[in-house]
Scaffold this motif. Structure first.
Motif, short mmCIF file in Angstrom:
data_model
loop_
_atom_site.label_atom_id
_atom_site.label_comp_id
_atom_site.label_asym_id
_atom_site.label_seq_id
_atom_site.Cartn_x
_atom_site.Cartn_y
_atom_site.Cartn_z
N PRO A 103 46.55 49.48 31.56
CA PRO A 103 47.14 48.34 32.27
C PRO A 103 48.37 48.81 33.05
N ARG B 131 49.62 40.73 30.82
CA ARG B 131 49.06 42.00 30.34
C ARG B 131 47.70 41.77 29.69
N ALA C 180 50.64 52.04 31.27
CA ALA C 180 51.10 52.95 32.32
C ALA C 180 52.59 53.25 32.13
N ALA C 181 53.29 52.33 31.48
CA ALA C 181 54.73 52.47 31.27
C ALA C 181 55.08 53.45 30.14
#
Ligand code: CTP
Ligand code: MG
Length: 256
Positions: free
Chosen positions: A15, A100, A123-124
């Protein structure tokens, strides 16, 4: 691009559709640069580095799917099997949603037949080491329906009655710190179990921020494996400084 005839078993869904509000104004968080490379590319590489992962589905900002496809092509490993591939790892890009939870759902919906287990990875969290990814995959393949990397907490945690911003907040309880864990990603799942959780549990408000929490609501057991301090989430500006420092150290010591 994805080849229907190739056997896949474990896929990773990333995500990456969030705005990154807490990081401050600028491009969507996943597209911000870390050491000269977009955060998302680091995250895709972190998944592709695991031999178990044969397909990566990137869930892009709703209006950014084409840009993300271009980024993946641009950063593909040179000399890969199909010229522009990532070696053994194929990728797909789909647009994300408002929350999310909706973005993860969009990624799951894009998975081809034949996938039996899935990693969901923020992705973070661009710097998760491959050993952490492999530990999660191994536990899922050994039969656990839901596996989460986690760390003990440094800070003591208080439960409060949330008040107005800036106002003192009454404390409700202090959970025993030794029994608490901070959870990370990638979280690994038996695919059918996670899909069932998404079908049964509606999106409320901001949706679930933790995929395993949805599986817990089904009454399915969730287990934790050791996480890693470098799997921290880039959330606030200081986290970018830490991520840059970790990357610089890796480059200096040539670990990756
Ligand atoms: N995410 C997503 N779709 C959304 C919201 C979040 O795919 N609608 C992704 C983010 O891109 C990120 C991960 O979920 O990789 C974890 O979310 P978070 O760290 O909260 O990122 P953002 O929502 O982008 O940040 P913020 O909450 O500060 O806006
Ligand atoms: Mg968010």
């Amino acid at each position: 691009m994805y080849d229907e005839t190739r056997p896949h078993r474990t896929a990773a869904v990333i995500p990456a559709a969030g705005r990154g509000t807490r990081l401050g104004p600028g491009a969507p968080k996943a597209l911000r640069s870390l050491g000269g490379i977009p955060m998302l590319i680091h995250a895709v590489r972190a998944m592709a580095r695991s031999r178990a992962v044969s397909l990566v589905v990137v869930v892009a900002p709703p209006d950014g799917a084409a840009e993300v496809k271009n980024l993946l092509d641009e950063h593909a490993l040179p000399g890969g099997a199909a010229g522009g591939s990532w070696g053994r790892t194929d990728f797909l890009v789909v647009p994300g949603g408002e929350t999310r939870q909706q973005s993860v759902r969009a990624g799951l919906d894009a998975l081809p037949d034949g996938i039996t287990s899935v990693l969901i990875h923020d992705a973070a969290r661009p710097l998760v080491p491959v050993d952490t990814v492999d530990a999660v995959v191994e536990a899922v393949r050994a039969g656990a329906p839901a596996v989460v990397p986690a760390m003990p907490l440094a800070d003591t945690v208080k439960e409060v009655e949330p008040g107005e911003p800036g106002e003192p907040e009454p404390v409700v309880a202090t959970p025993e710190r030794a029994r608490l864990r901070a959870v990370q990603t990638p979280q690994g799942f038996d695919l059918a179990t996670l899909v069932r959780a998404h079908e049964r549990i509606a999106v409320n408000g901001e949706g679930a921020t933790d995929d395993a929490g949805m599986v817990e609501k089904l009454g399915v057991p969730v287990v934790l494996v050791p996480g890693h301090e470098e799997a921290f989430k880039v959330t606030r500006p200081l986290d970018l400084i830490l991520a840059d420092a970790v990357l610089a150290r890796r480059r200096a010591t040539d670990v990756y």
